[in-house]
Design an enzyme around this catalytic site. Structure first.
Site, mmCIF file in Angstrom:
data_model
loop_
_atom_site.group_PDB
_atom_site.id
_atom_site.type_symbol
_atom_site.label_atom_id
_atom_site.label_comp_id
_atom_site.label_asym_id
_atom_site.label_seq_id
_atom_site.Cartn_x
_atom_site.Cartn_y
_atom_site.Cartn_z
ATOM 1 N N ASP A 1 -1.145 6.960 6.403
ATOM 2 C CA ASP A 1 -2.239 6.047 6.062
ATOM 3 C C ASP A 1 -2.391 5.097 7.240
ATOM 4 O O ASP A 1 -1.565 4.215 7.439
ATOM 5 C CB ASP A 1 -1.889 5.287 4.783
ATOM 6 N N TRP B 1 0.828 -1.212 0.000
ATOM 7 C CA TRP B 1 0.000 0.000 0.000
ATOM 8 C C TRP B 1 0.859 1.256 0.000
ATOM 9 O O TRP B 1 0.535 2.240 -0.671
ATOM 10 C CB TRP B 1 -0.975 -0.031 1.177
ATOM 11 N N LYS C 1 -11.829 -1.437 8.659
ATOM 12 C CA LYS C 1 -11.084 -2.273 9.602
ATOM 13 C C LYS C 1 -11.680 -1.998 10.991
ATOM 14 O O LYS C 1 -12.603 -2.662 11.390
ATOM 15 C CB LYS C 1 -9.587 -1.943 9.573
#
Lengths: 355, 355
Positions: A167, A100, A191
């Site tokens: 992030d 990511w 999440k």
């Protein structure tokens, strides 16, 4: 009883599912479904306001920071962050800690100049690089706080004289952070915050509006701030379920309490991985994630058999990401200690059967 | 019994609410909530595939067109359309029929050269301009098929030698269209397709990849097409509820059947507006929308009283948008003929009381 170890979208508390299910039929005794109410209704305005207030309270967000709920996930933030923070002709600094982070770098490079300060690609991202220099002339320094795929986490906030951007998709609300250390934090909801479809952005207002770039309105944080996350129709249900989940977290005692539970859950599972001769962890110990526990079998031939046993025991979502193989146990806030214990039991049962 | 005339997010069928509520507790007998299942699970892949298949079937989408479910609403498409279809140095043509059309124009102007072929701003958008010329050297011609705020609708597909692009957010799936006439169609889900949080895009593949522009991956249709709308985590629940709603529409007999119902509903309500001396419509008759019926009281003093009466009768969401005033009855697919009849009854009751 199933225990869902999926990496996201992932488990949320059962009471959140109960309340959300009820609201789909009759939201707040309005006689209407949460799916059919106007986002401009006073009932939904109250939901948006409470969701923002809960984030502000649970993360102790200081004044001078705005809280947004947007659409498009972290992948949209990979573009919006440089569009909003990287001046024309300027540069940004990034830390490369996994898939990511690499995607964030790739997208930033399309928009401006990027310096990658360090990378752990050399070992397939088994560790978090340390002792790197952050260029002081960059507009911001971006890092991924938890690497969902590789099972590593950054526990010590990087020192940086320039604004920090993080992030935090897969560890936000799992532990205490000091928001004042950051210029911008973003996180896909799916999440620890809520279901897929909403993205949290926390941004220091004074950093905005300085790039000299013409932005499409929808990709500009400022109109979203001015409109209280209602510049356009928000993802109503995802915000609503996030609110329910944030209420649950607050009722549990907040981030400090859940952090202690998460430490215990992670320690329990890593201890078993280190003790059990059939398994081994993939990340270096000091950087092991508390959210995504990645491990493999010492004997590759055992892999499918352990997944089968786990499935029989109601333990699902354990298959590792193809980039790492083996197993990944995502033990987010809503995954109970009894779920972790059930996994440890299965590992011990597997050891007995195979030794 | 309430009748929800809200403009969107809006009413969906009661059976869709029932099924969605159940899936929040236990999706497809998986023992898991639809909110916690992985978008990479075979169960959700089946949902995405069926949703796409239903759109393709219900709208007779020909081969050569891709169907996408994205995040960000029509407001994101206002930017993505020119980013993907307007070549560097090229121009696009737009028709200005109201607030949303104007916003689309404003965003396209940030990206390239725009010709506005006609506008009905002169009368506060009470009509659809006709007999305009579309420049043949533009990359595409964009129009808004239904103007939610002003209560007008484009029933005759514009003649155009260049690719047609249409924002069909508020009338898609309410009537038959010929997709082959279009280069690209987009629609926020939250009217006739599903809840807020998903956006439908139908695009002719051969138009893509020709602008010479470097695109952020997330704003580029092609990676979304390649990944079957799963380039990043999709808005799982919004797509799922859209699937349930599309199933409902198919079971009803599809778009042709609902179009006949919609014609009857609209005629019933407009007939009463034209007959009842206390009310009048705001849009010119030939361009009256079948989805959003805008009307006012002849006597401004009656406005609040009628809203009160309607509320007593369980008719909600009738307050007009501030740009028009008065009332707006949104009579989308799921708003039943009995709901329209209840509104007509209230108008007649109001007439008796006030004459």
């Amino acid at each position: 009883m199933k225990h869902n170890f999926g990496a996201g979208p992932c488990i949320l508390p059962q009471e959140v599912f109960q309340e959300a299910s009820q609201a789909v039929l009759n939201f707040n005794d309005t006689g209407l479904s949460i799916l059919e109410i106007s986002h401009r209704s006073k009932e939904f305005e109250a939901v948006m306001a409470e969701t923002e207030r809960l984030v502000r309270e649970l993360l102790s967000v200081p004044t001078g920071y705005s809280i947004l709920f947007l659409q498009g996930g972290a992948s949209t933030q990979f573009a919006m962050v440089p569009l909003n923070l990287l001046p024309e002709g300027g540069k940004a600094a990034y830390l490369d800690t996994g898939t990511w982070a690499s995607k964030a770098i790739k997208e930033a490079k399309k928009i401006g100049d990027v310096t990658v300060v360090a990378s752990s690609a050399d070992t397939n991202y088994t560790y978090i690089p340390k002792n790197y220099d952050v260029p002081t002339d960059a507009a911001y320094f971006h890092y991924t706080s938890n690497n969902t795929i590789f099972g590593t986490e950054v526990f010590e906030t990087p020192q940086s004289s320039i604004p920090l951007v993080s992030d935090m998709s897969s560890d936000i609300l799992s532990r205490k952070i000091n928001v004042a250390d950051y210029g911008l934090i973003y996180a896909g909801a799916q999440k620890n915050m809520g279901p897929a479809g909403a993205t949290l952005v926390i941004v220091k207002d004074e950093l905005l509006g300085k790039t000299g770039r013409t932005l499409s309105t929808i990709f500009d944080y400022q109109p979203h701030i001015a409109a209280g996350s209602m510049y356009n129709t928000p993802p109503v249900f995802s915000v609503y379920v996030s609110m329910l989940n944030l209420r649950w977290l607050k009722n549990k005692g907040g981030v400090e309490v859940i952090e202690q539970e998460n430490i215990i859950k992670a320690r329990t599972l890593y201890d078993e991985i280190d003790r059990n001769p059939l398994f081994k962890g993939t990340a270096v110990k000091e950087d092991r994630s508390r959210m995504n526990v990645t491990f493999v079998t010492e004997d590759k031939a055992h892999e499918a058999a352990f997944l089968d046993l786990a499935k029989e025991r109601g333990l699902i979502g354990l298959k590792g990401h193809r980039s790492v193989g083996g197993f990944r146990a995502s033990i987010y806030n809503a995954l109970s200690i009894s779920g972790v214990n059930a996994l440890v039991d299965a590992m011990q049962e597997f050891e007995e059967k195979n030794s």
